[in-house]
Write an enzyme that holds these catalytic residues in place. Structure first.
Site, PDB file in Angstrom:
ATOM      1  N   CYS A 115      -2.506 -24.654  -9.514  1.00 52.53           N
ATOM      2  CA  CYS A 115      -2.636 -25.591  -8.259  1.00 52.53           C
ATOM      3  C   CYS A 115      -3.123 -26.704  -8.517  1.00 52.53           C
ATOM      4  O   CYS A 115      -3.206 -27.876  -7.259  1.00 52.53           O
ATOM      5  CB  CYS A 115      -2.971 -24.339  -7.532  1.00 52.53           C
ATOM      6  N   HIS A 255      -4.952 -28.196  -0.856  1.00 52.68           N
ATOM      7  CA  HIS A 255      -3.513 -26.967  -1.518  1.00 52.68           C
ATOM      8  C   HIS A 255      -2.953 -25.826  -0.498  1.00 52.68           C
ATOM      9  O   HIS A 255      -4.622 -25.452   0.067  1.00 52.68           O
ATOM     10  CB  HIS A 255      -4.369 -26.448  -2.745  1.00 52.68           C
ATOM     11  N   ASN A 285       3.177 -22.002  -0.629  1.00 48.20           N
ATOM     12  CA  ASN A 285       2.336 -21.750  -1.594  1.00 48.20           C
ATOM     13  C   ASN A 285       2.955 -22.248  -2.854  1.00 48.20           C
ATOM     14  O   ASN A 285       4.240 -21.326  -3.680  1.00 48.20           O
ATOM     15  CB  ASN A 285       1.739 -20.853  -2.313  1.00 48.20           C
TER      16      ASN A 285
HETATM   17  O1  UT7 Z   1      -2.582 -20.964  -5.129  1.00 43.85           O
HETATM   18  C1  UT7 Z   1      -2.895 -20.204  -6.384  1.00 43.85           C
HETATM   19  C2  UT7 Z   1      -4.934 -19.638  -5.820  1.00 43.85           C
HETATM   20  N1  UT7 Z   1      -4.494 -18.342  -5.062  1.00 43.85           N
HETATM   21  C3  UT7 Z   1      -4.782 -18.106  -3.799  1.00 43.85           C
HETATM   22  O2  UT7 Z   1      -5.929 -19.039  -3.414  1.00 43.85           O
HETATM   23  C4  UT7 Z   1      -4.343 -16.904  -3.454  1.00 43.85           C
HETATM   24  C5  UT7 Z   1      -5.882 -16.305  -3.037  1.00 43.85           C
HETATM   25  N2  UT7 Z   1      -5.872 -14.547  -2.389  1.00 43.85           N
HETATM   26  C6  UT7 Z   1      -5.240 -14.537  -0.818  1.00 43.85           C
HETATM   27  O3  UT7 Z   1      -5.217 -15.601  -0.918  1.00 43.85           O
HETATM   28  C7  UT7 Z   1      -5.151 -13.592  -0.180  1.00 43.85           C
HETATM   29  O4  UT7 Z   1      -6.520 -12.193  -1.173  1.00 43.85           O
HETATM   30  C8  UT7 Z   1      -4.034 -12.312  -0.513  1.00 43.85           C
HETATM   31  C9  UT7 Z   1      -3.336 -12.840   0.179  1.00 43.85           C
HETATM   32  C10 UT7 Z   1      -3.797 -12.132  -1.132  1.00 43.85           C
HETATM   33  C11 UT7 Z   1      -4.267 -11.050  -0.323  1.00 43.85           C
HETATM   34  O5  UT7 Z   1      -4.867 -10.751   1.189  1.00 43.85           O
HETATM   35  P1  UT7 Z   1      -6.372  -9.902   1.337  1.00 43.85           P
HETATM   36  O6  UT7 Z   1      -6.520 -10.148   3.036  1.00 43.85           O
HETATM   37  O7  UT7 Z   1      -7.295 -10.308  -0.144  1.00 43.85           O
HETATM   38  O8  UT7 Z   1      -5.490  -8.853   1.550  1.00 43.85           O
HETATM   39  P2  UT7 Z   1      -5.606  -7.375  -0.391  1.00 43.85           P
HETATM   40  O9  UT7 Z   1      -5.500  -7.363  -1.490  1.00 43.85           O
HETATM   41  O10 UT7 Z   1      -7.457  -7.465   0.398  1.00 43.85           O
HETATM   42  O11 UT7 Z   1      -4.493  -6.188   0.434  1.00 43.85           O
HETATM   43  C12 UT7 Z   1      -5.367  -5.517   1.795  1.00 43.85           C
HETATM   44  C13 UT7 Z   1      -3.953  -4.424   1.790  1.00 43.85           C
HETATM   45  C14 UT7 Z   1      -4.084  -3.471   0.987  1.00 43.85           C
HETATM   46  O12 UT7 Z   1      -3.585  -2.660   0.897  1.00 43.85           O
HETATM   47  P3  UT7 Z   1      -4.879  -1.169   1.323  1.00 43.85           P
HETATM   48  O13 UT7 Z   1      -5.491  -1.509   0.031  1.00 43.85           O
HETATM   49  O14 UT7 Z   1      -5.669  -1.561   2.562  1.00 43.85           O
HETATM   50  O15 UT7 Z   1      -4.374  -0.284   1.935  1.00 43.85           O
HETATM   51  C15 UT7 Z   1      -2.720  -4.283   0.198  1.00 43.85           C
HETATM   52  O16 UT7 Z   1      -2.016  -2.838  -0.602  1.00 43.85           O
HETATM   53  O17 UT7 Z   1      -3.037  -5.443   1.813  1.00 43.85           O
HETATM   54  C16 UT7 Z   1      -1.789  -4.310   1.563  1.00 43.85           C
HETATM   55  N3  UT7 Z   1      -0.996  -5.706   0.858  1.00 43.85           N
HETATM   56  C17 UT7 Z   1       0.383  -5.326   1.425  1.00 43.85           C
HETATM   57  N4  UT7 Z   1       0.304  -5.444   2.400  1.00 43.85           N
HETATM   58  C18 UT7 Z   1       2.184  -5.848   3.496  1.00 43.85           C
HETATM   59  C19 UT7 Z   1      -1.485  -6.365   0.039  1.00 43.85           C
HETATM   60  N5  UT7 Z   1       0.276  -7.166  -0.063  1.00 43.85           N
HETATM   61  C20 UT7 Z   1       0.608  -7.216   0.821  1.00 43.85           C
HETATM   62  C21 UT7 Z   1       1.863  -7.437   1.768  1.00 43.85           C
HETATM   63  N6  UT7 Z   1       2.731  -7.297   2.860  1.00 43.85           N
HETATM   64  N7  UT7 Z   1       2.528  -8.607   1.345  1.00 43.85           N
END
Ligand code: UT7
Length: 328
Positions: A115, A255, A285
């Site tokens: 990125c 980014h 992204n």
């Molecule tokens: O460009 C490269 C650098 N990358 C980044 O900067 C990305 C950095 N990370 C993020 O942007 C975020 O961590 C994400 C968008 C990837 C995830 O968001 P989050 O708020 O951290 O969600 P999480 O991983 O804590 O997941 C929360 C819940 C989980 O369910 P439980 O365990 O709470 O029941 C996940 O399984 O959301 C669930 N989940 C989804 N639900 C519906 C994860 N992905 C999805 C999805 N749809 N696509």
């Protein structure tokens, strides 16, 4: 001796026509539009056809750019392709671009900083220009993320999109030049966002395919926490170093990984929404391509003009991150 400065003379983009909405993804994985929009800010992204590789997208964007700027391809002396989804492991996509654009006087290479690829590439281009070693540097940033996404993994496949850009970096002038750049790497985060197989450490086998190791793996929470802190910190650092504050900035181009990361960095600098470039809603992204595509989008919309003070910032796999300050 007069000091040579470097500037971005122009940018053009290329996006595949095929649009994939959140609703489309609902049919493939257990996800929903509300989750994707509220957690990331993404509404849709583009998906390449087979022929739309990073070199192809870079070539198409370059053709538009050369036409816009009336540039002779023979005047290019260096071509770089910032990408993590290069057409082949080797040769470099830059070689394919050199061939397809007829850049007979250029040498070229790929640059893999994920990125942060655009900011790393811009700093490399600046070094070649400022040292007098090159006059016209073509910097392509292009990604075919769909080729390395696991469409059974809802935590990653909804985040990324395909797209590309071409920028021309040349000698600057008093009104338009790159002022400063800070780049960072912290390899302790290497396995937080990576593709386990396909490289020489883990060449392709039936087992690597069965384990789905040829796809992006991300520890989203760890990357998120680091991105929020490190991107905001490096922006503060470059502003302080140049005796500026957020109120001096006409446009912030971060980014585009997550709208919440962008909001956190913007709020830290006290920037109102109209001073922040956003294209994650339409393109997701696109890794190395987010910053140049968002910047040219803002120029087209009249959100930024030549001579404005612009701050670019990135955070991504590696970890790699950085900030670049310029008079556009
Ligand atoms: O460009 C490269 C650098 N990358 C980044 O900067 C990305 C950095 N990370 C993020 O942007 C975020 O961590 C994400 C968008 C990837 C995830 O968001 P989050 O708020 O951290 O969600 P999480 O991983 O804590 O997941 C929360 C819940 C989980 O369910 P439980 O365990 O709470 O029941 C996940 O399984 O959301 C669930 N989940 C989804 N639900 C519906 C994860 N992905 C999805 C999805 N749809 N696509």
């Amino acid at each position: 001796m007069a000091t040579i400065r470097a500037k971005i003379l122009g940018i053009e983009d290329y996006f595949p026509e095929k649009v994939v909405t959140n609703k489309d993804l609902e049919k493939i994985v257990d996800t929903n539009d509300e989750w994707i929009v509220s957690r990331t800010g993404i509404h849709e992204r583009r998906r390449s056809e087979a022929h739309e590789t990073p070199s192809f997208m870079g070539v198409e964007a370059s053709k538009k750019l050369f036409k816009k700027l009336s540039i002779d391809p023979l005047s290019i002396d260096l071509v770089m392709v910032a990408t993590i989804t290069s057409d082949h492991i080797f040769p470099a996509a830059a070689c394919l671009v050199q061939r397809d654009l007829g850049l007979k006087n250029a040498f070229g290479f790929d640059l893999g900083a994920a990125c942060s690829g655009y900011l790393y590439g811009l700093e490399t281009a600046r070094a070649f220009i400022e040292s007098g070693r090159a006059k016209n540097v073509l910097l392509i940033a292009a990604e075919k993320m769909s080729a390395i996404l696991d469409f059974q993994d809802r935590t990653t496949c909804v985040l990324f999109g395909d797209g590309g850009s071409a920028s021309l970096v040349t000698a600057g002038d008093e009104r338009s030049y790159i002022i400063d750049s800070l780049l960072r790497t912290d390899g302790s985060g290497a396995l937080c966002l990576y593709m386990p197989a396909g490289g020489s450490k883990s060449p392709p086998t039936h087992e690597t395919i069965d384990r789905r190791d040829h796809y992006v793996k991300q520890d989203g929470k760890t990357v998120y926490k680091r991105a929020v802190t490190d991107m905001a910190d490096i922006c503060s650092e470059i502003l302080a170093k140049n005796k500026l504050t957020g109120s001096d900035i006409a446009l912030f181009v971060p980014h585009q990984a997550n709208i919440r990361i962008i909001d956190a960095a913007s709020e830290r600098m006290g920037l109102p929404k109209e001073k922040v470039a956003i294209n994650i809603d339409r393109f997701g992204n696109t890794t190395a391509a987010t910053i140049p595509t968002a910047l040219i989008d803002c120029e087209r919309k009249g959100q930024v003009k030549r001579g404005d003070l612009v701050l670019l910032a990135s955070f991504g796999a590696g970890f790699t991150w950085g900030a670049t300050l310029l008079r556009y």
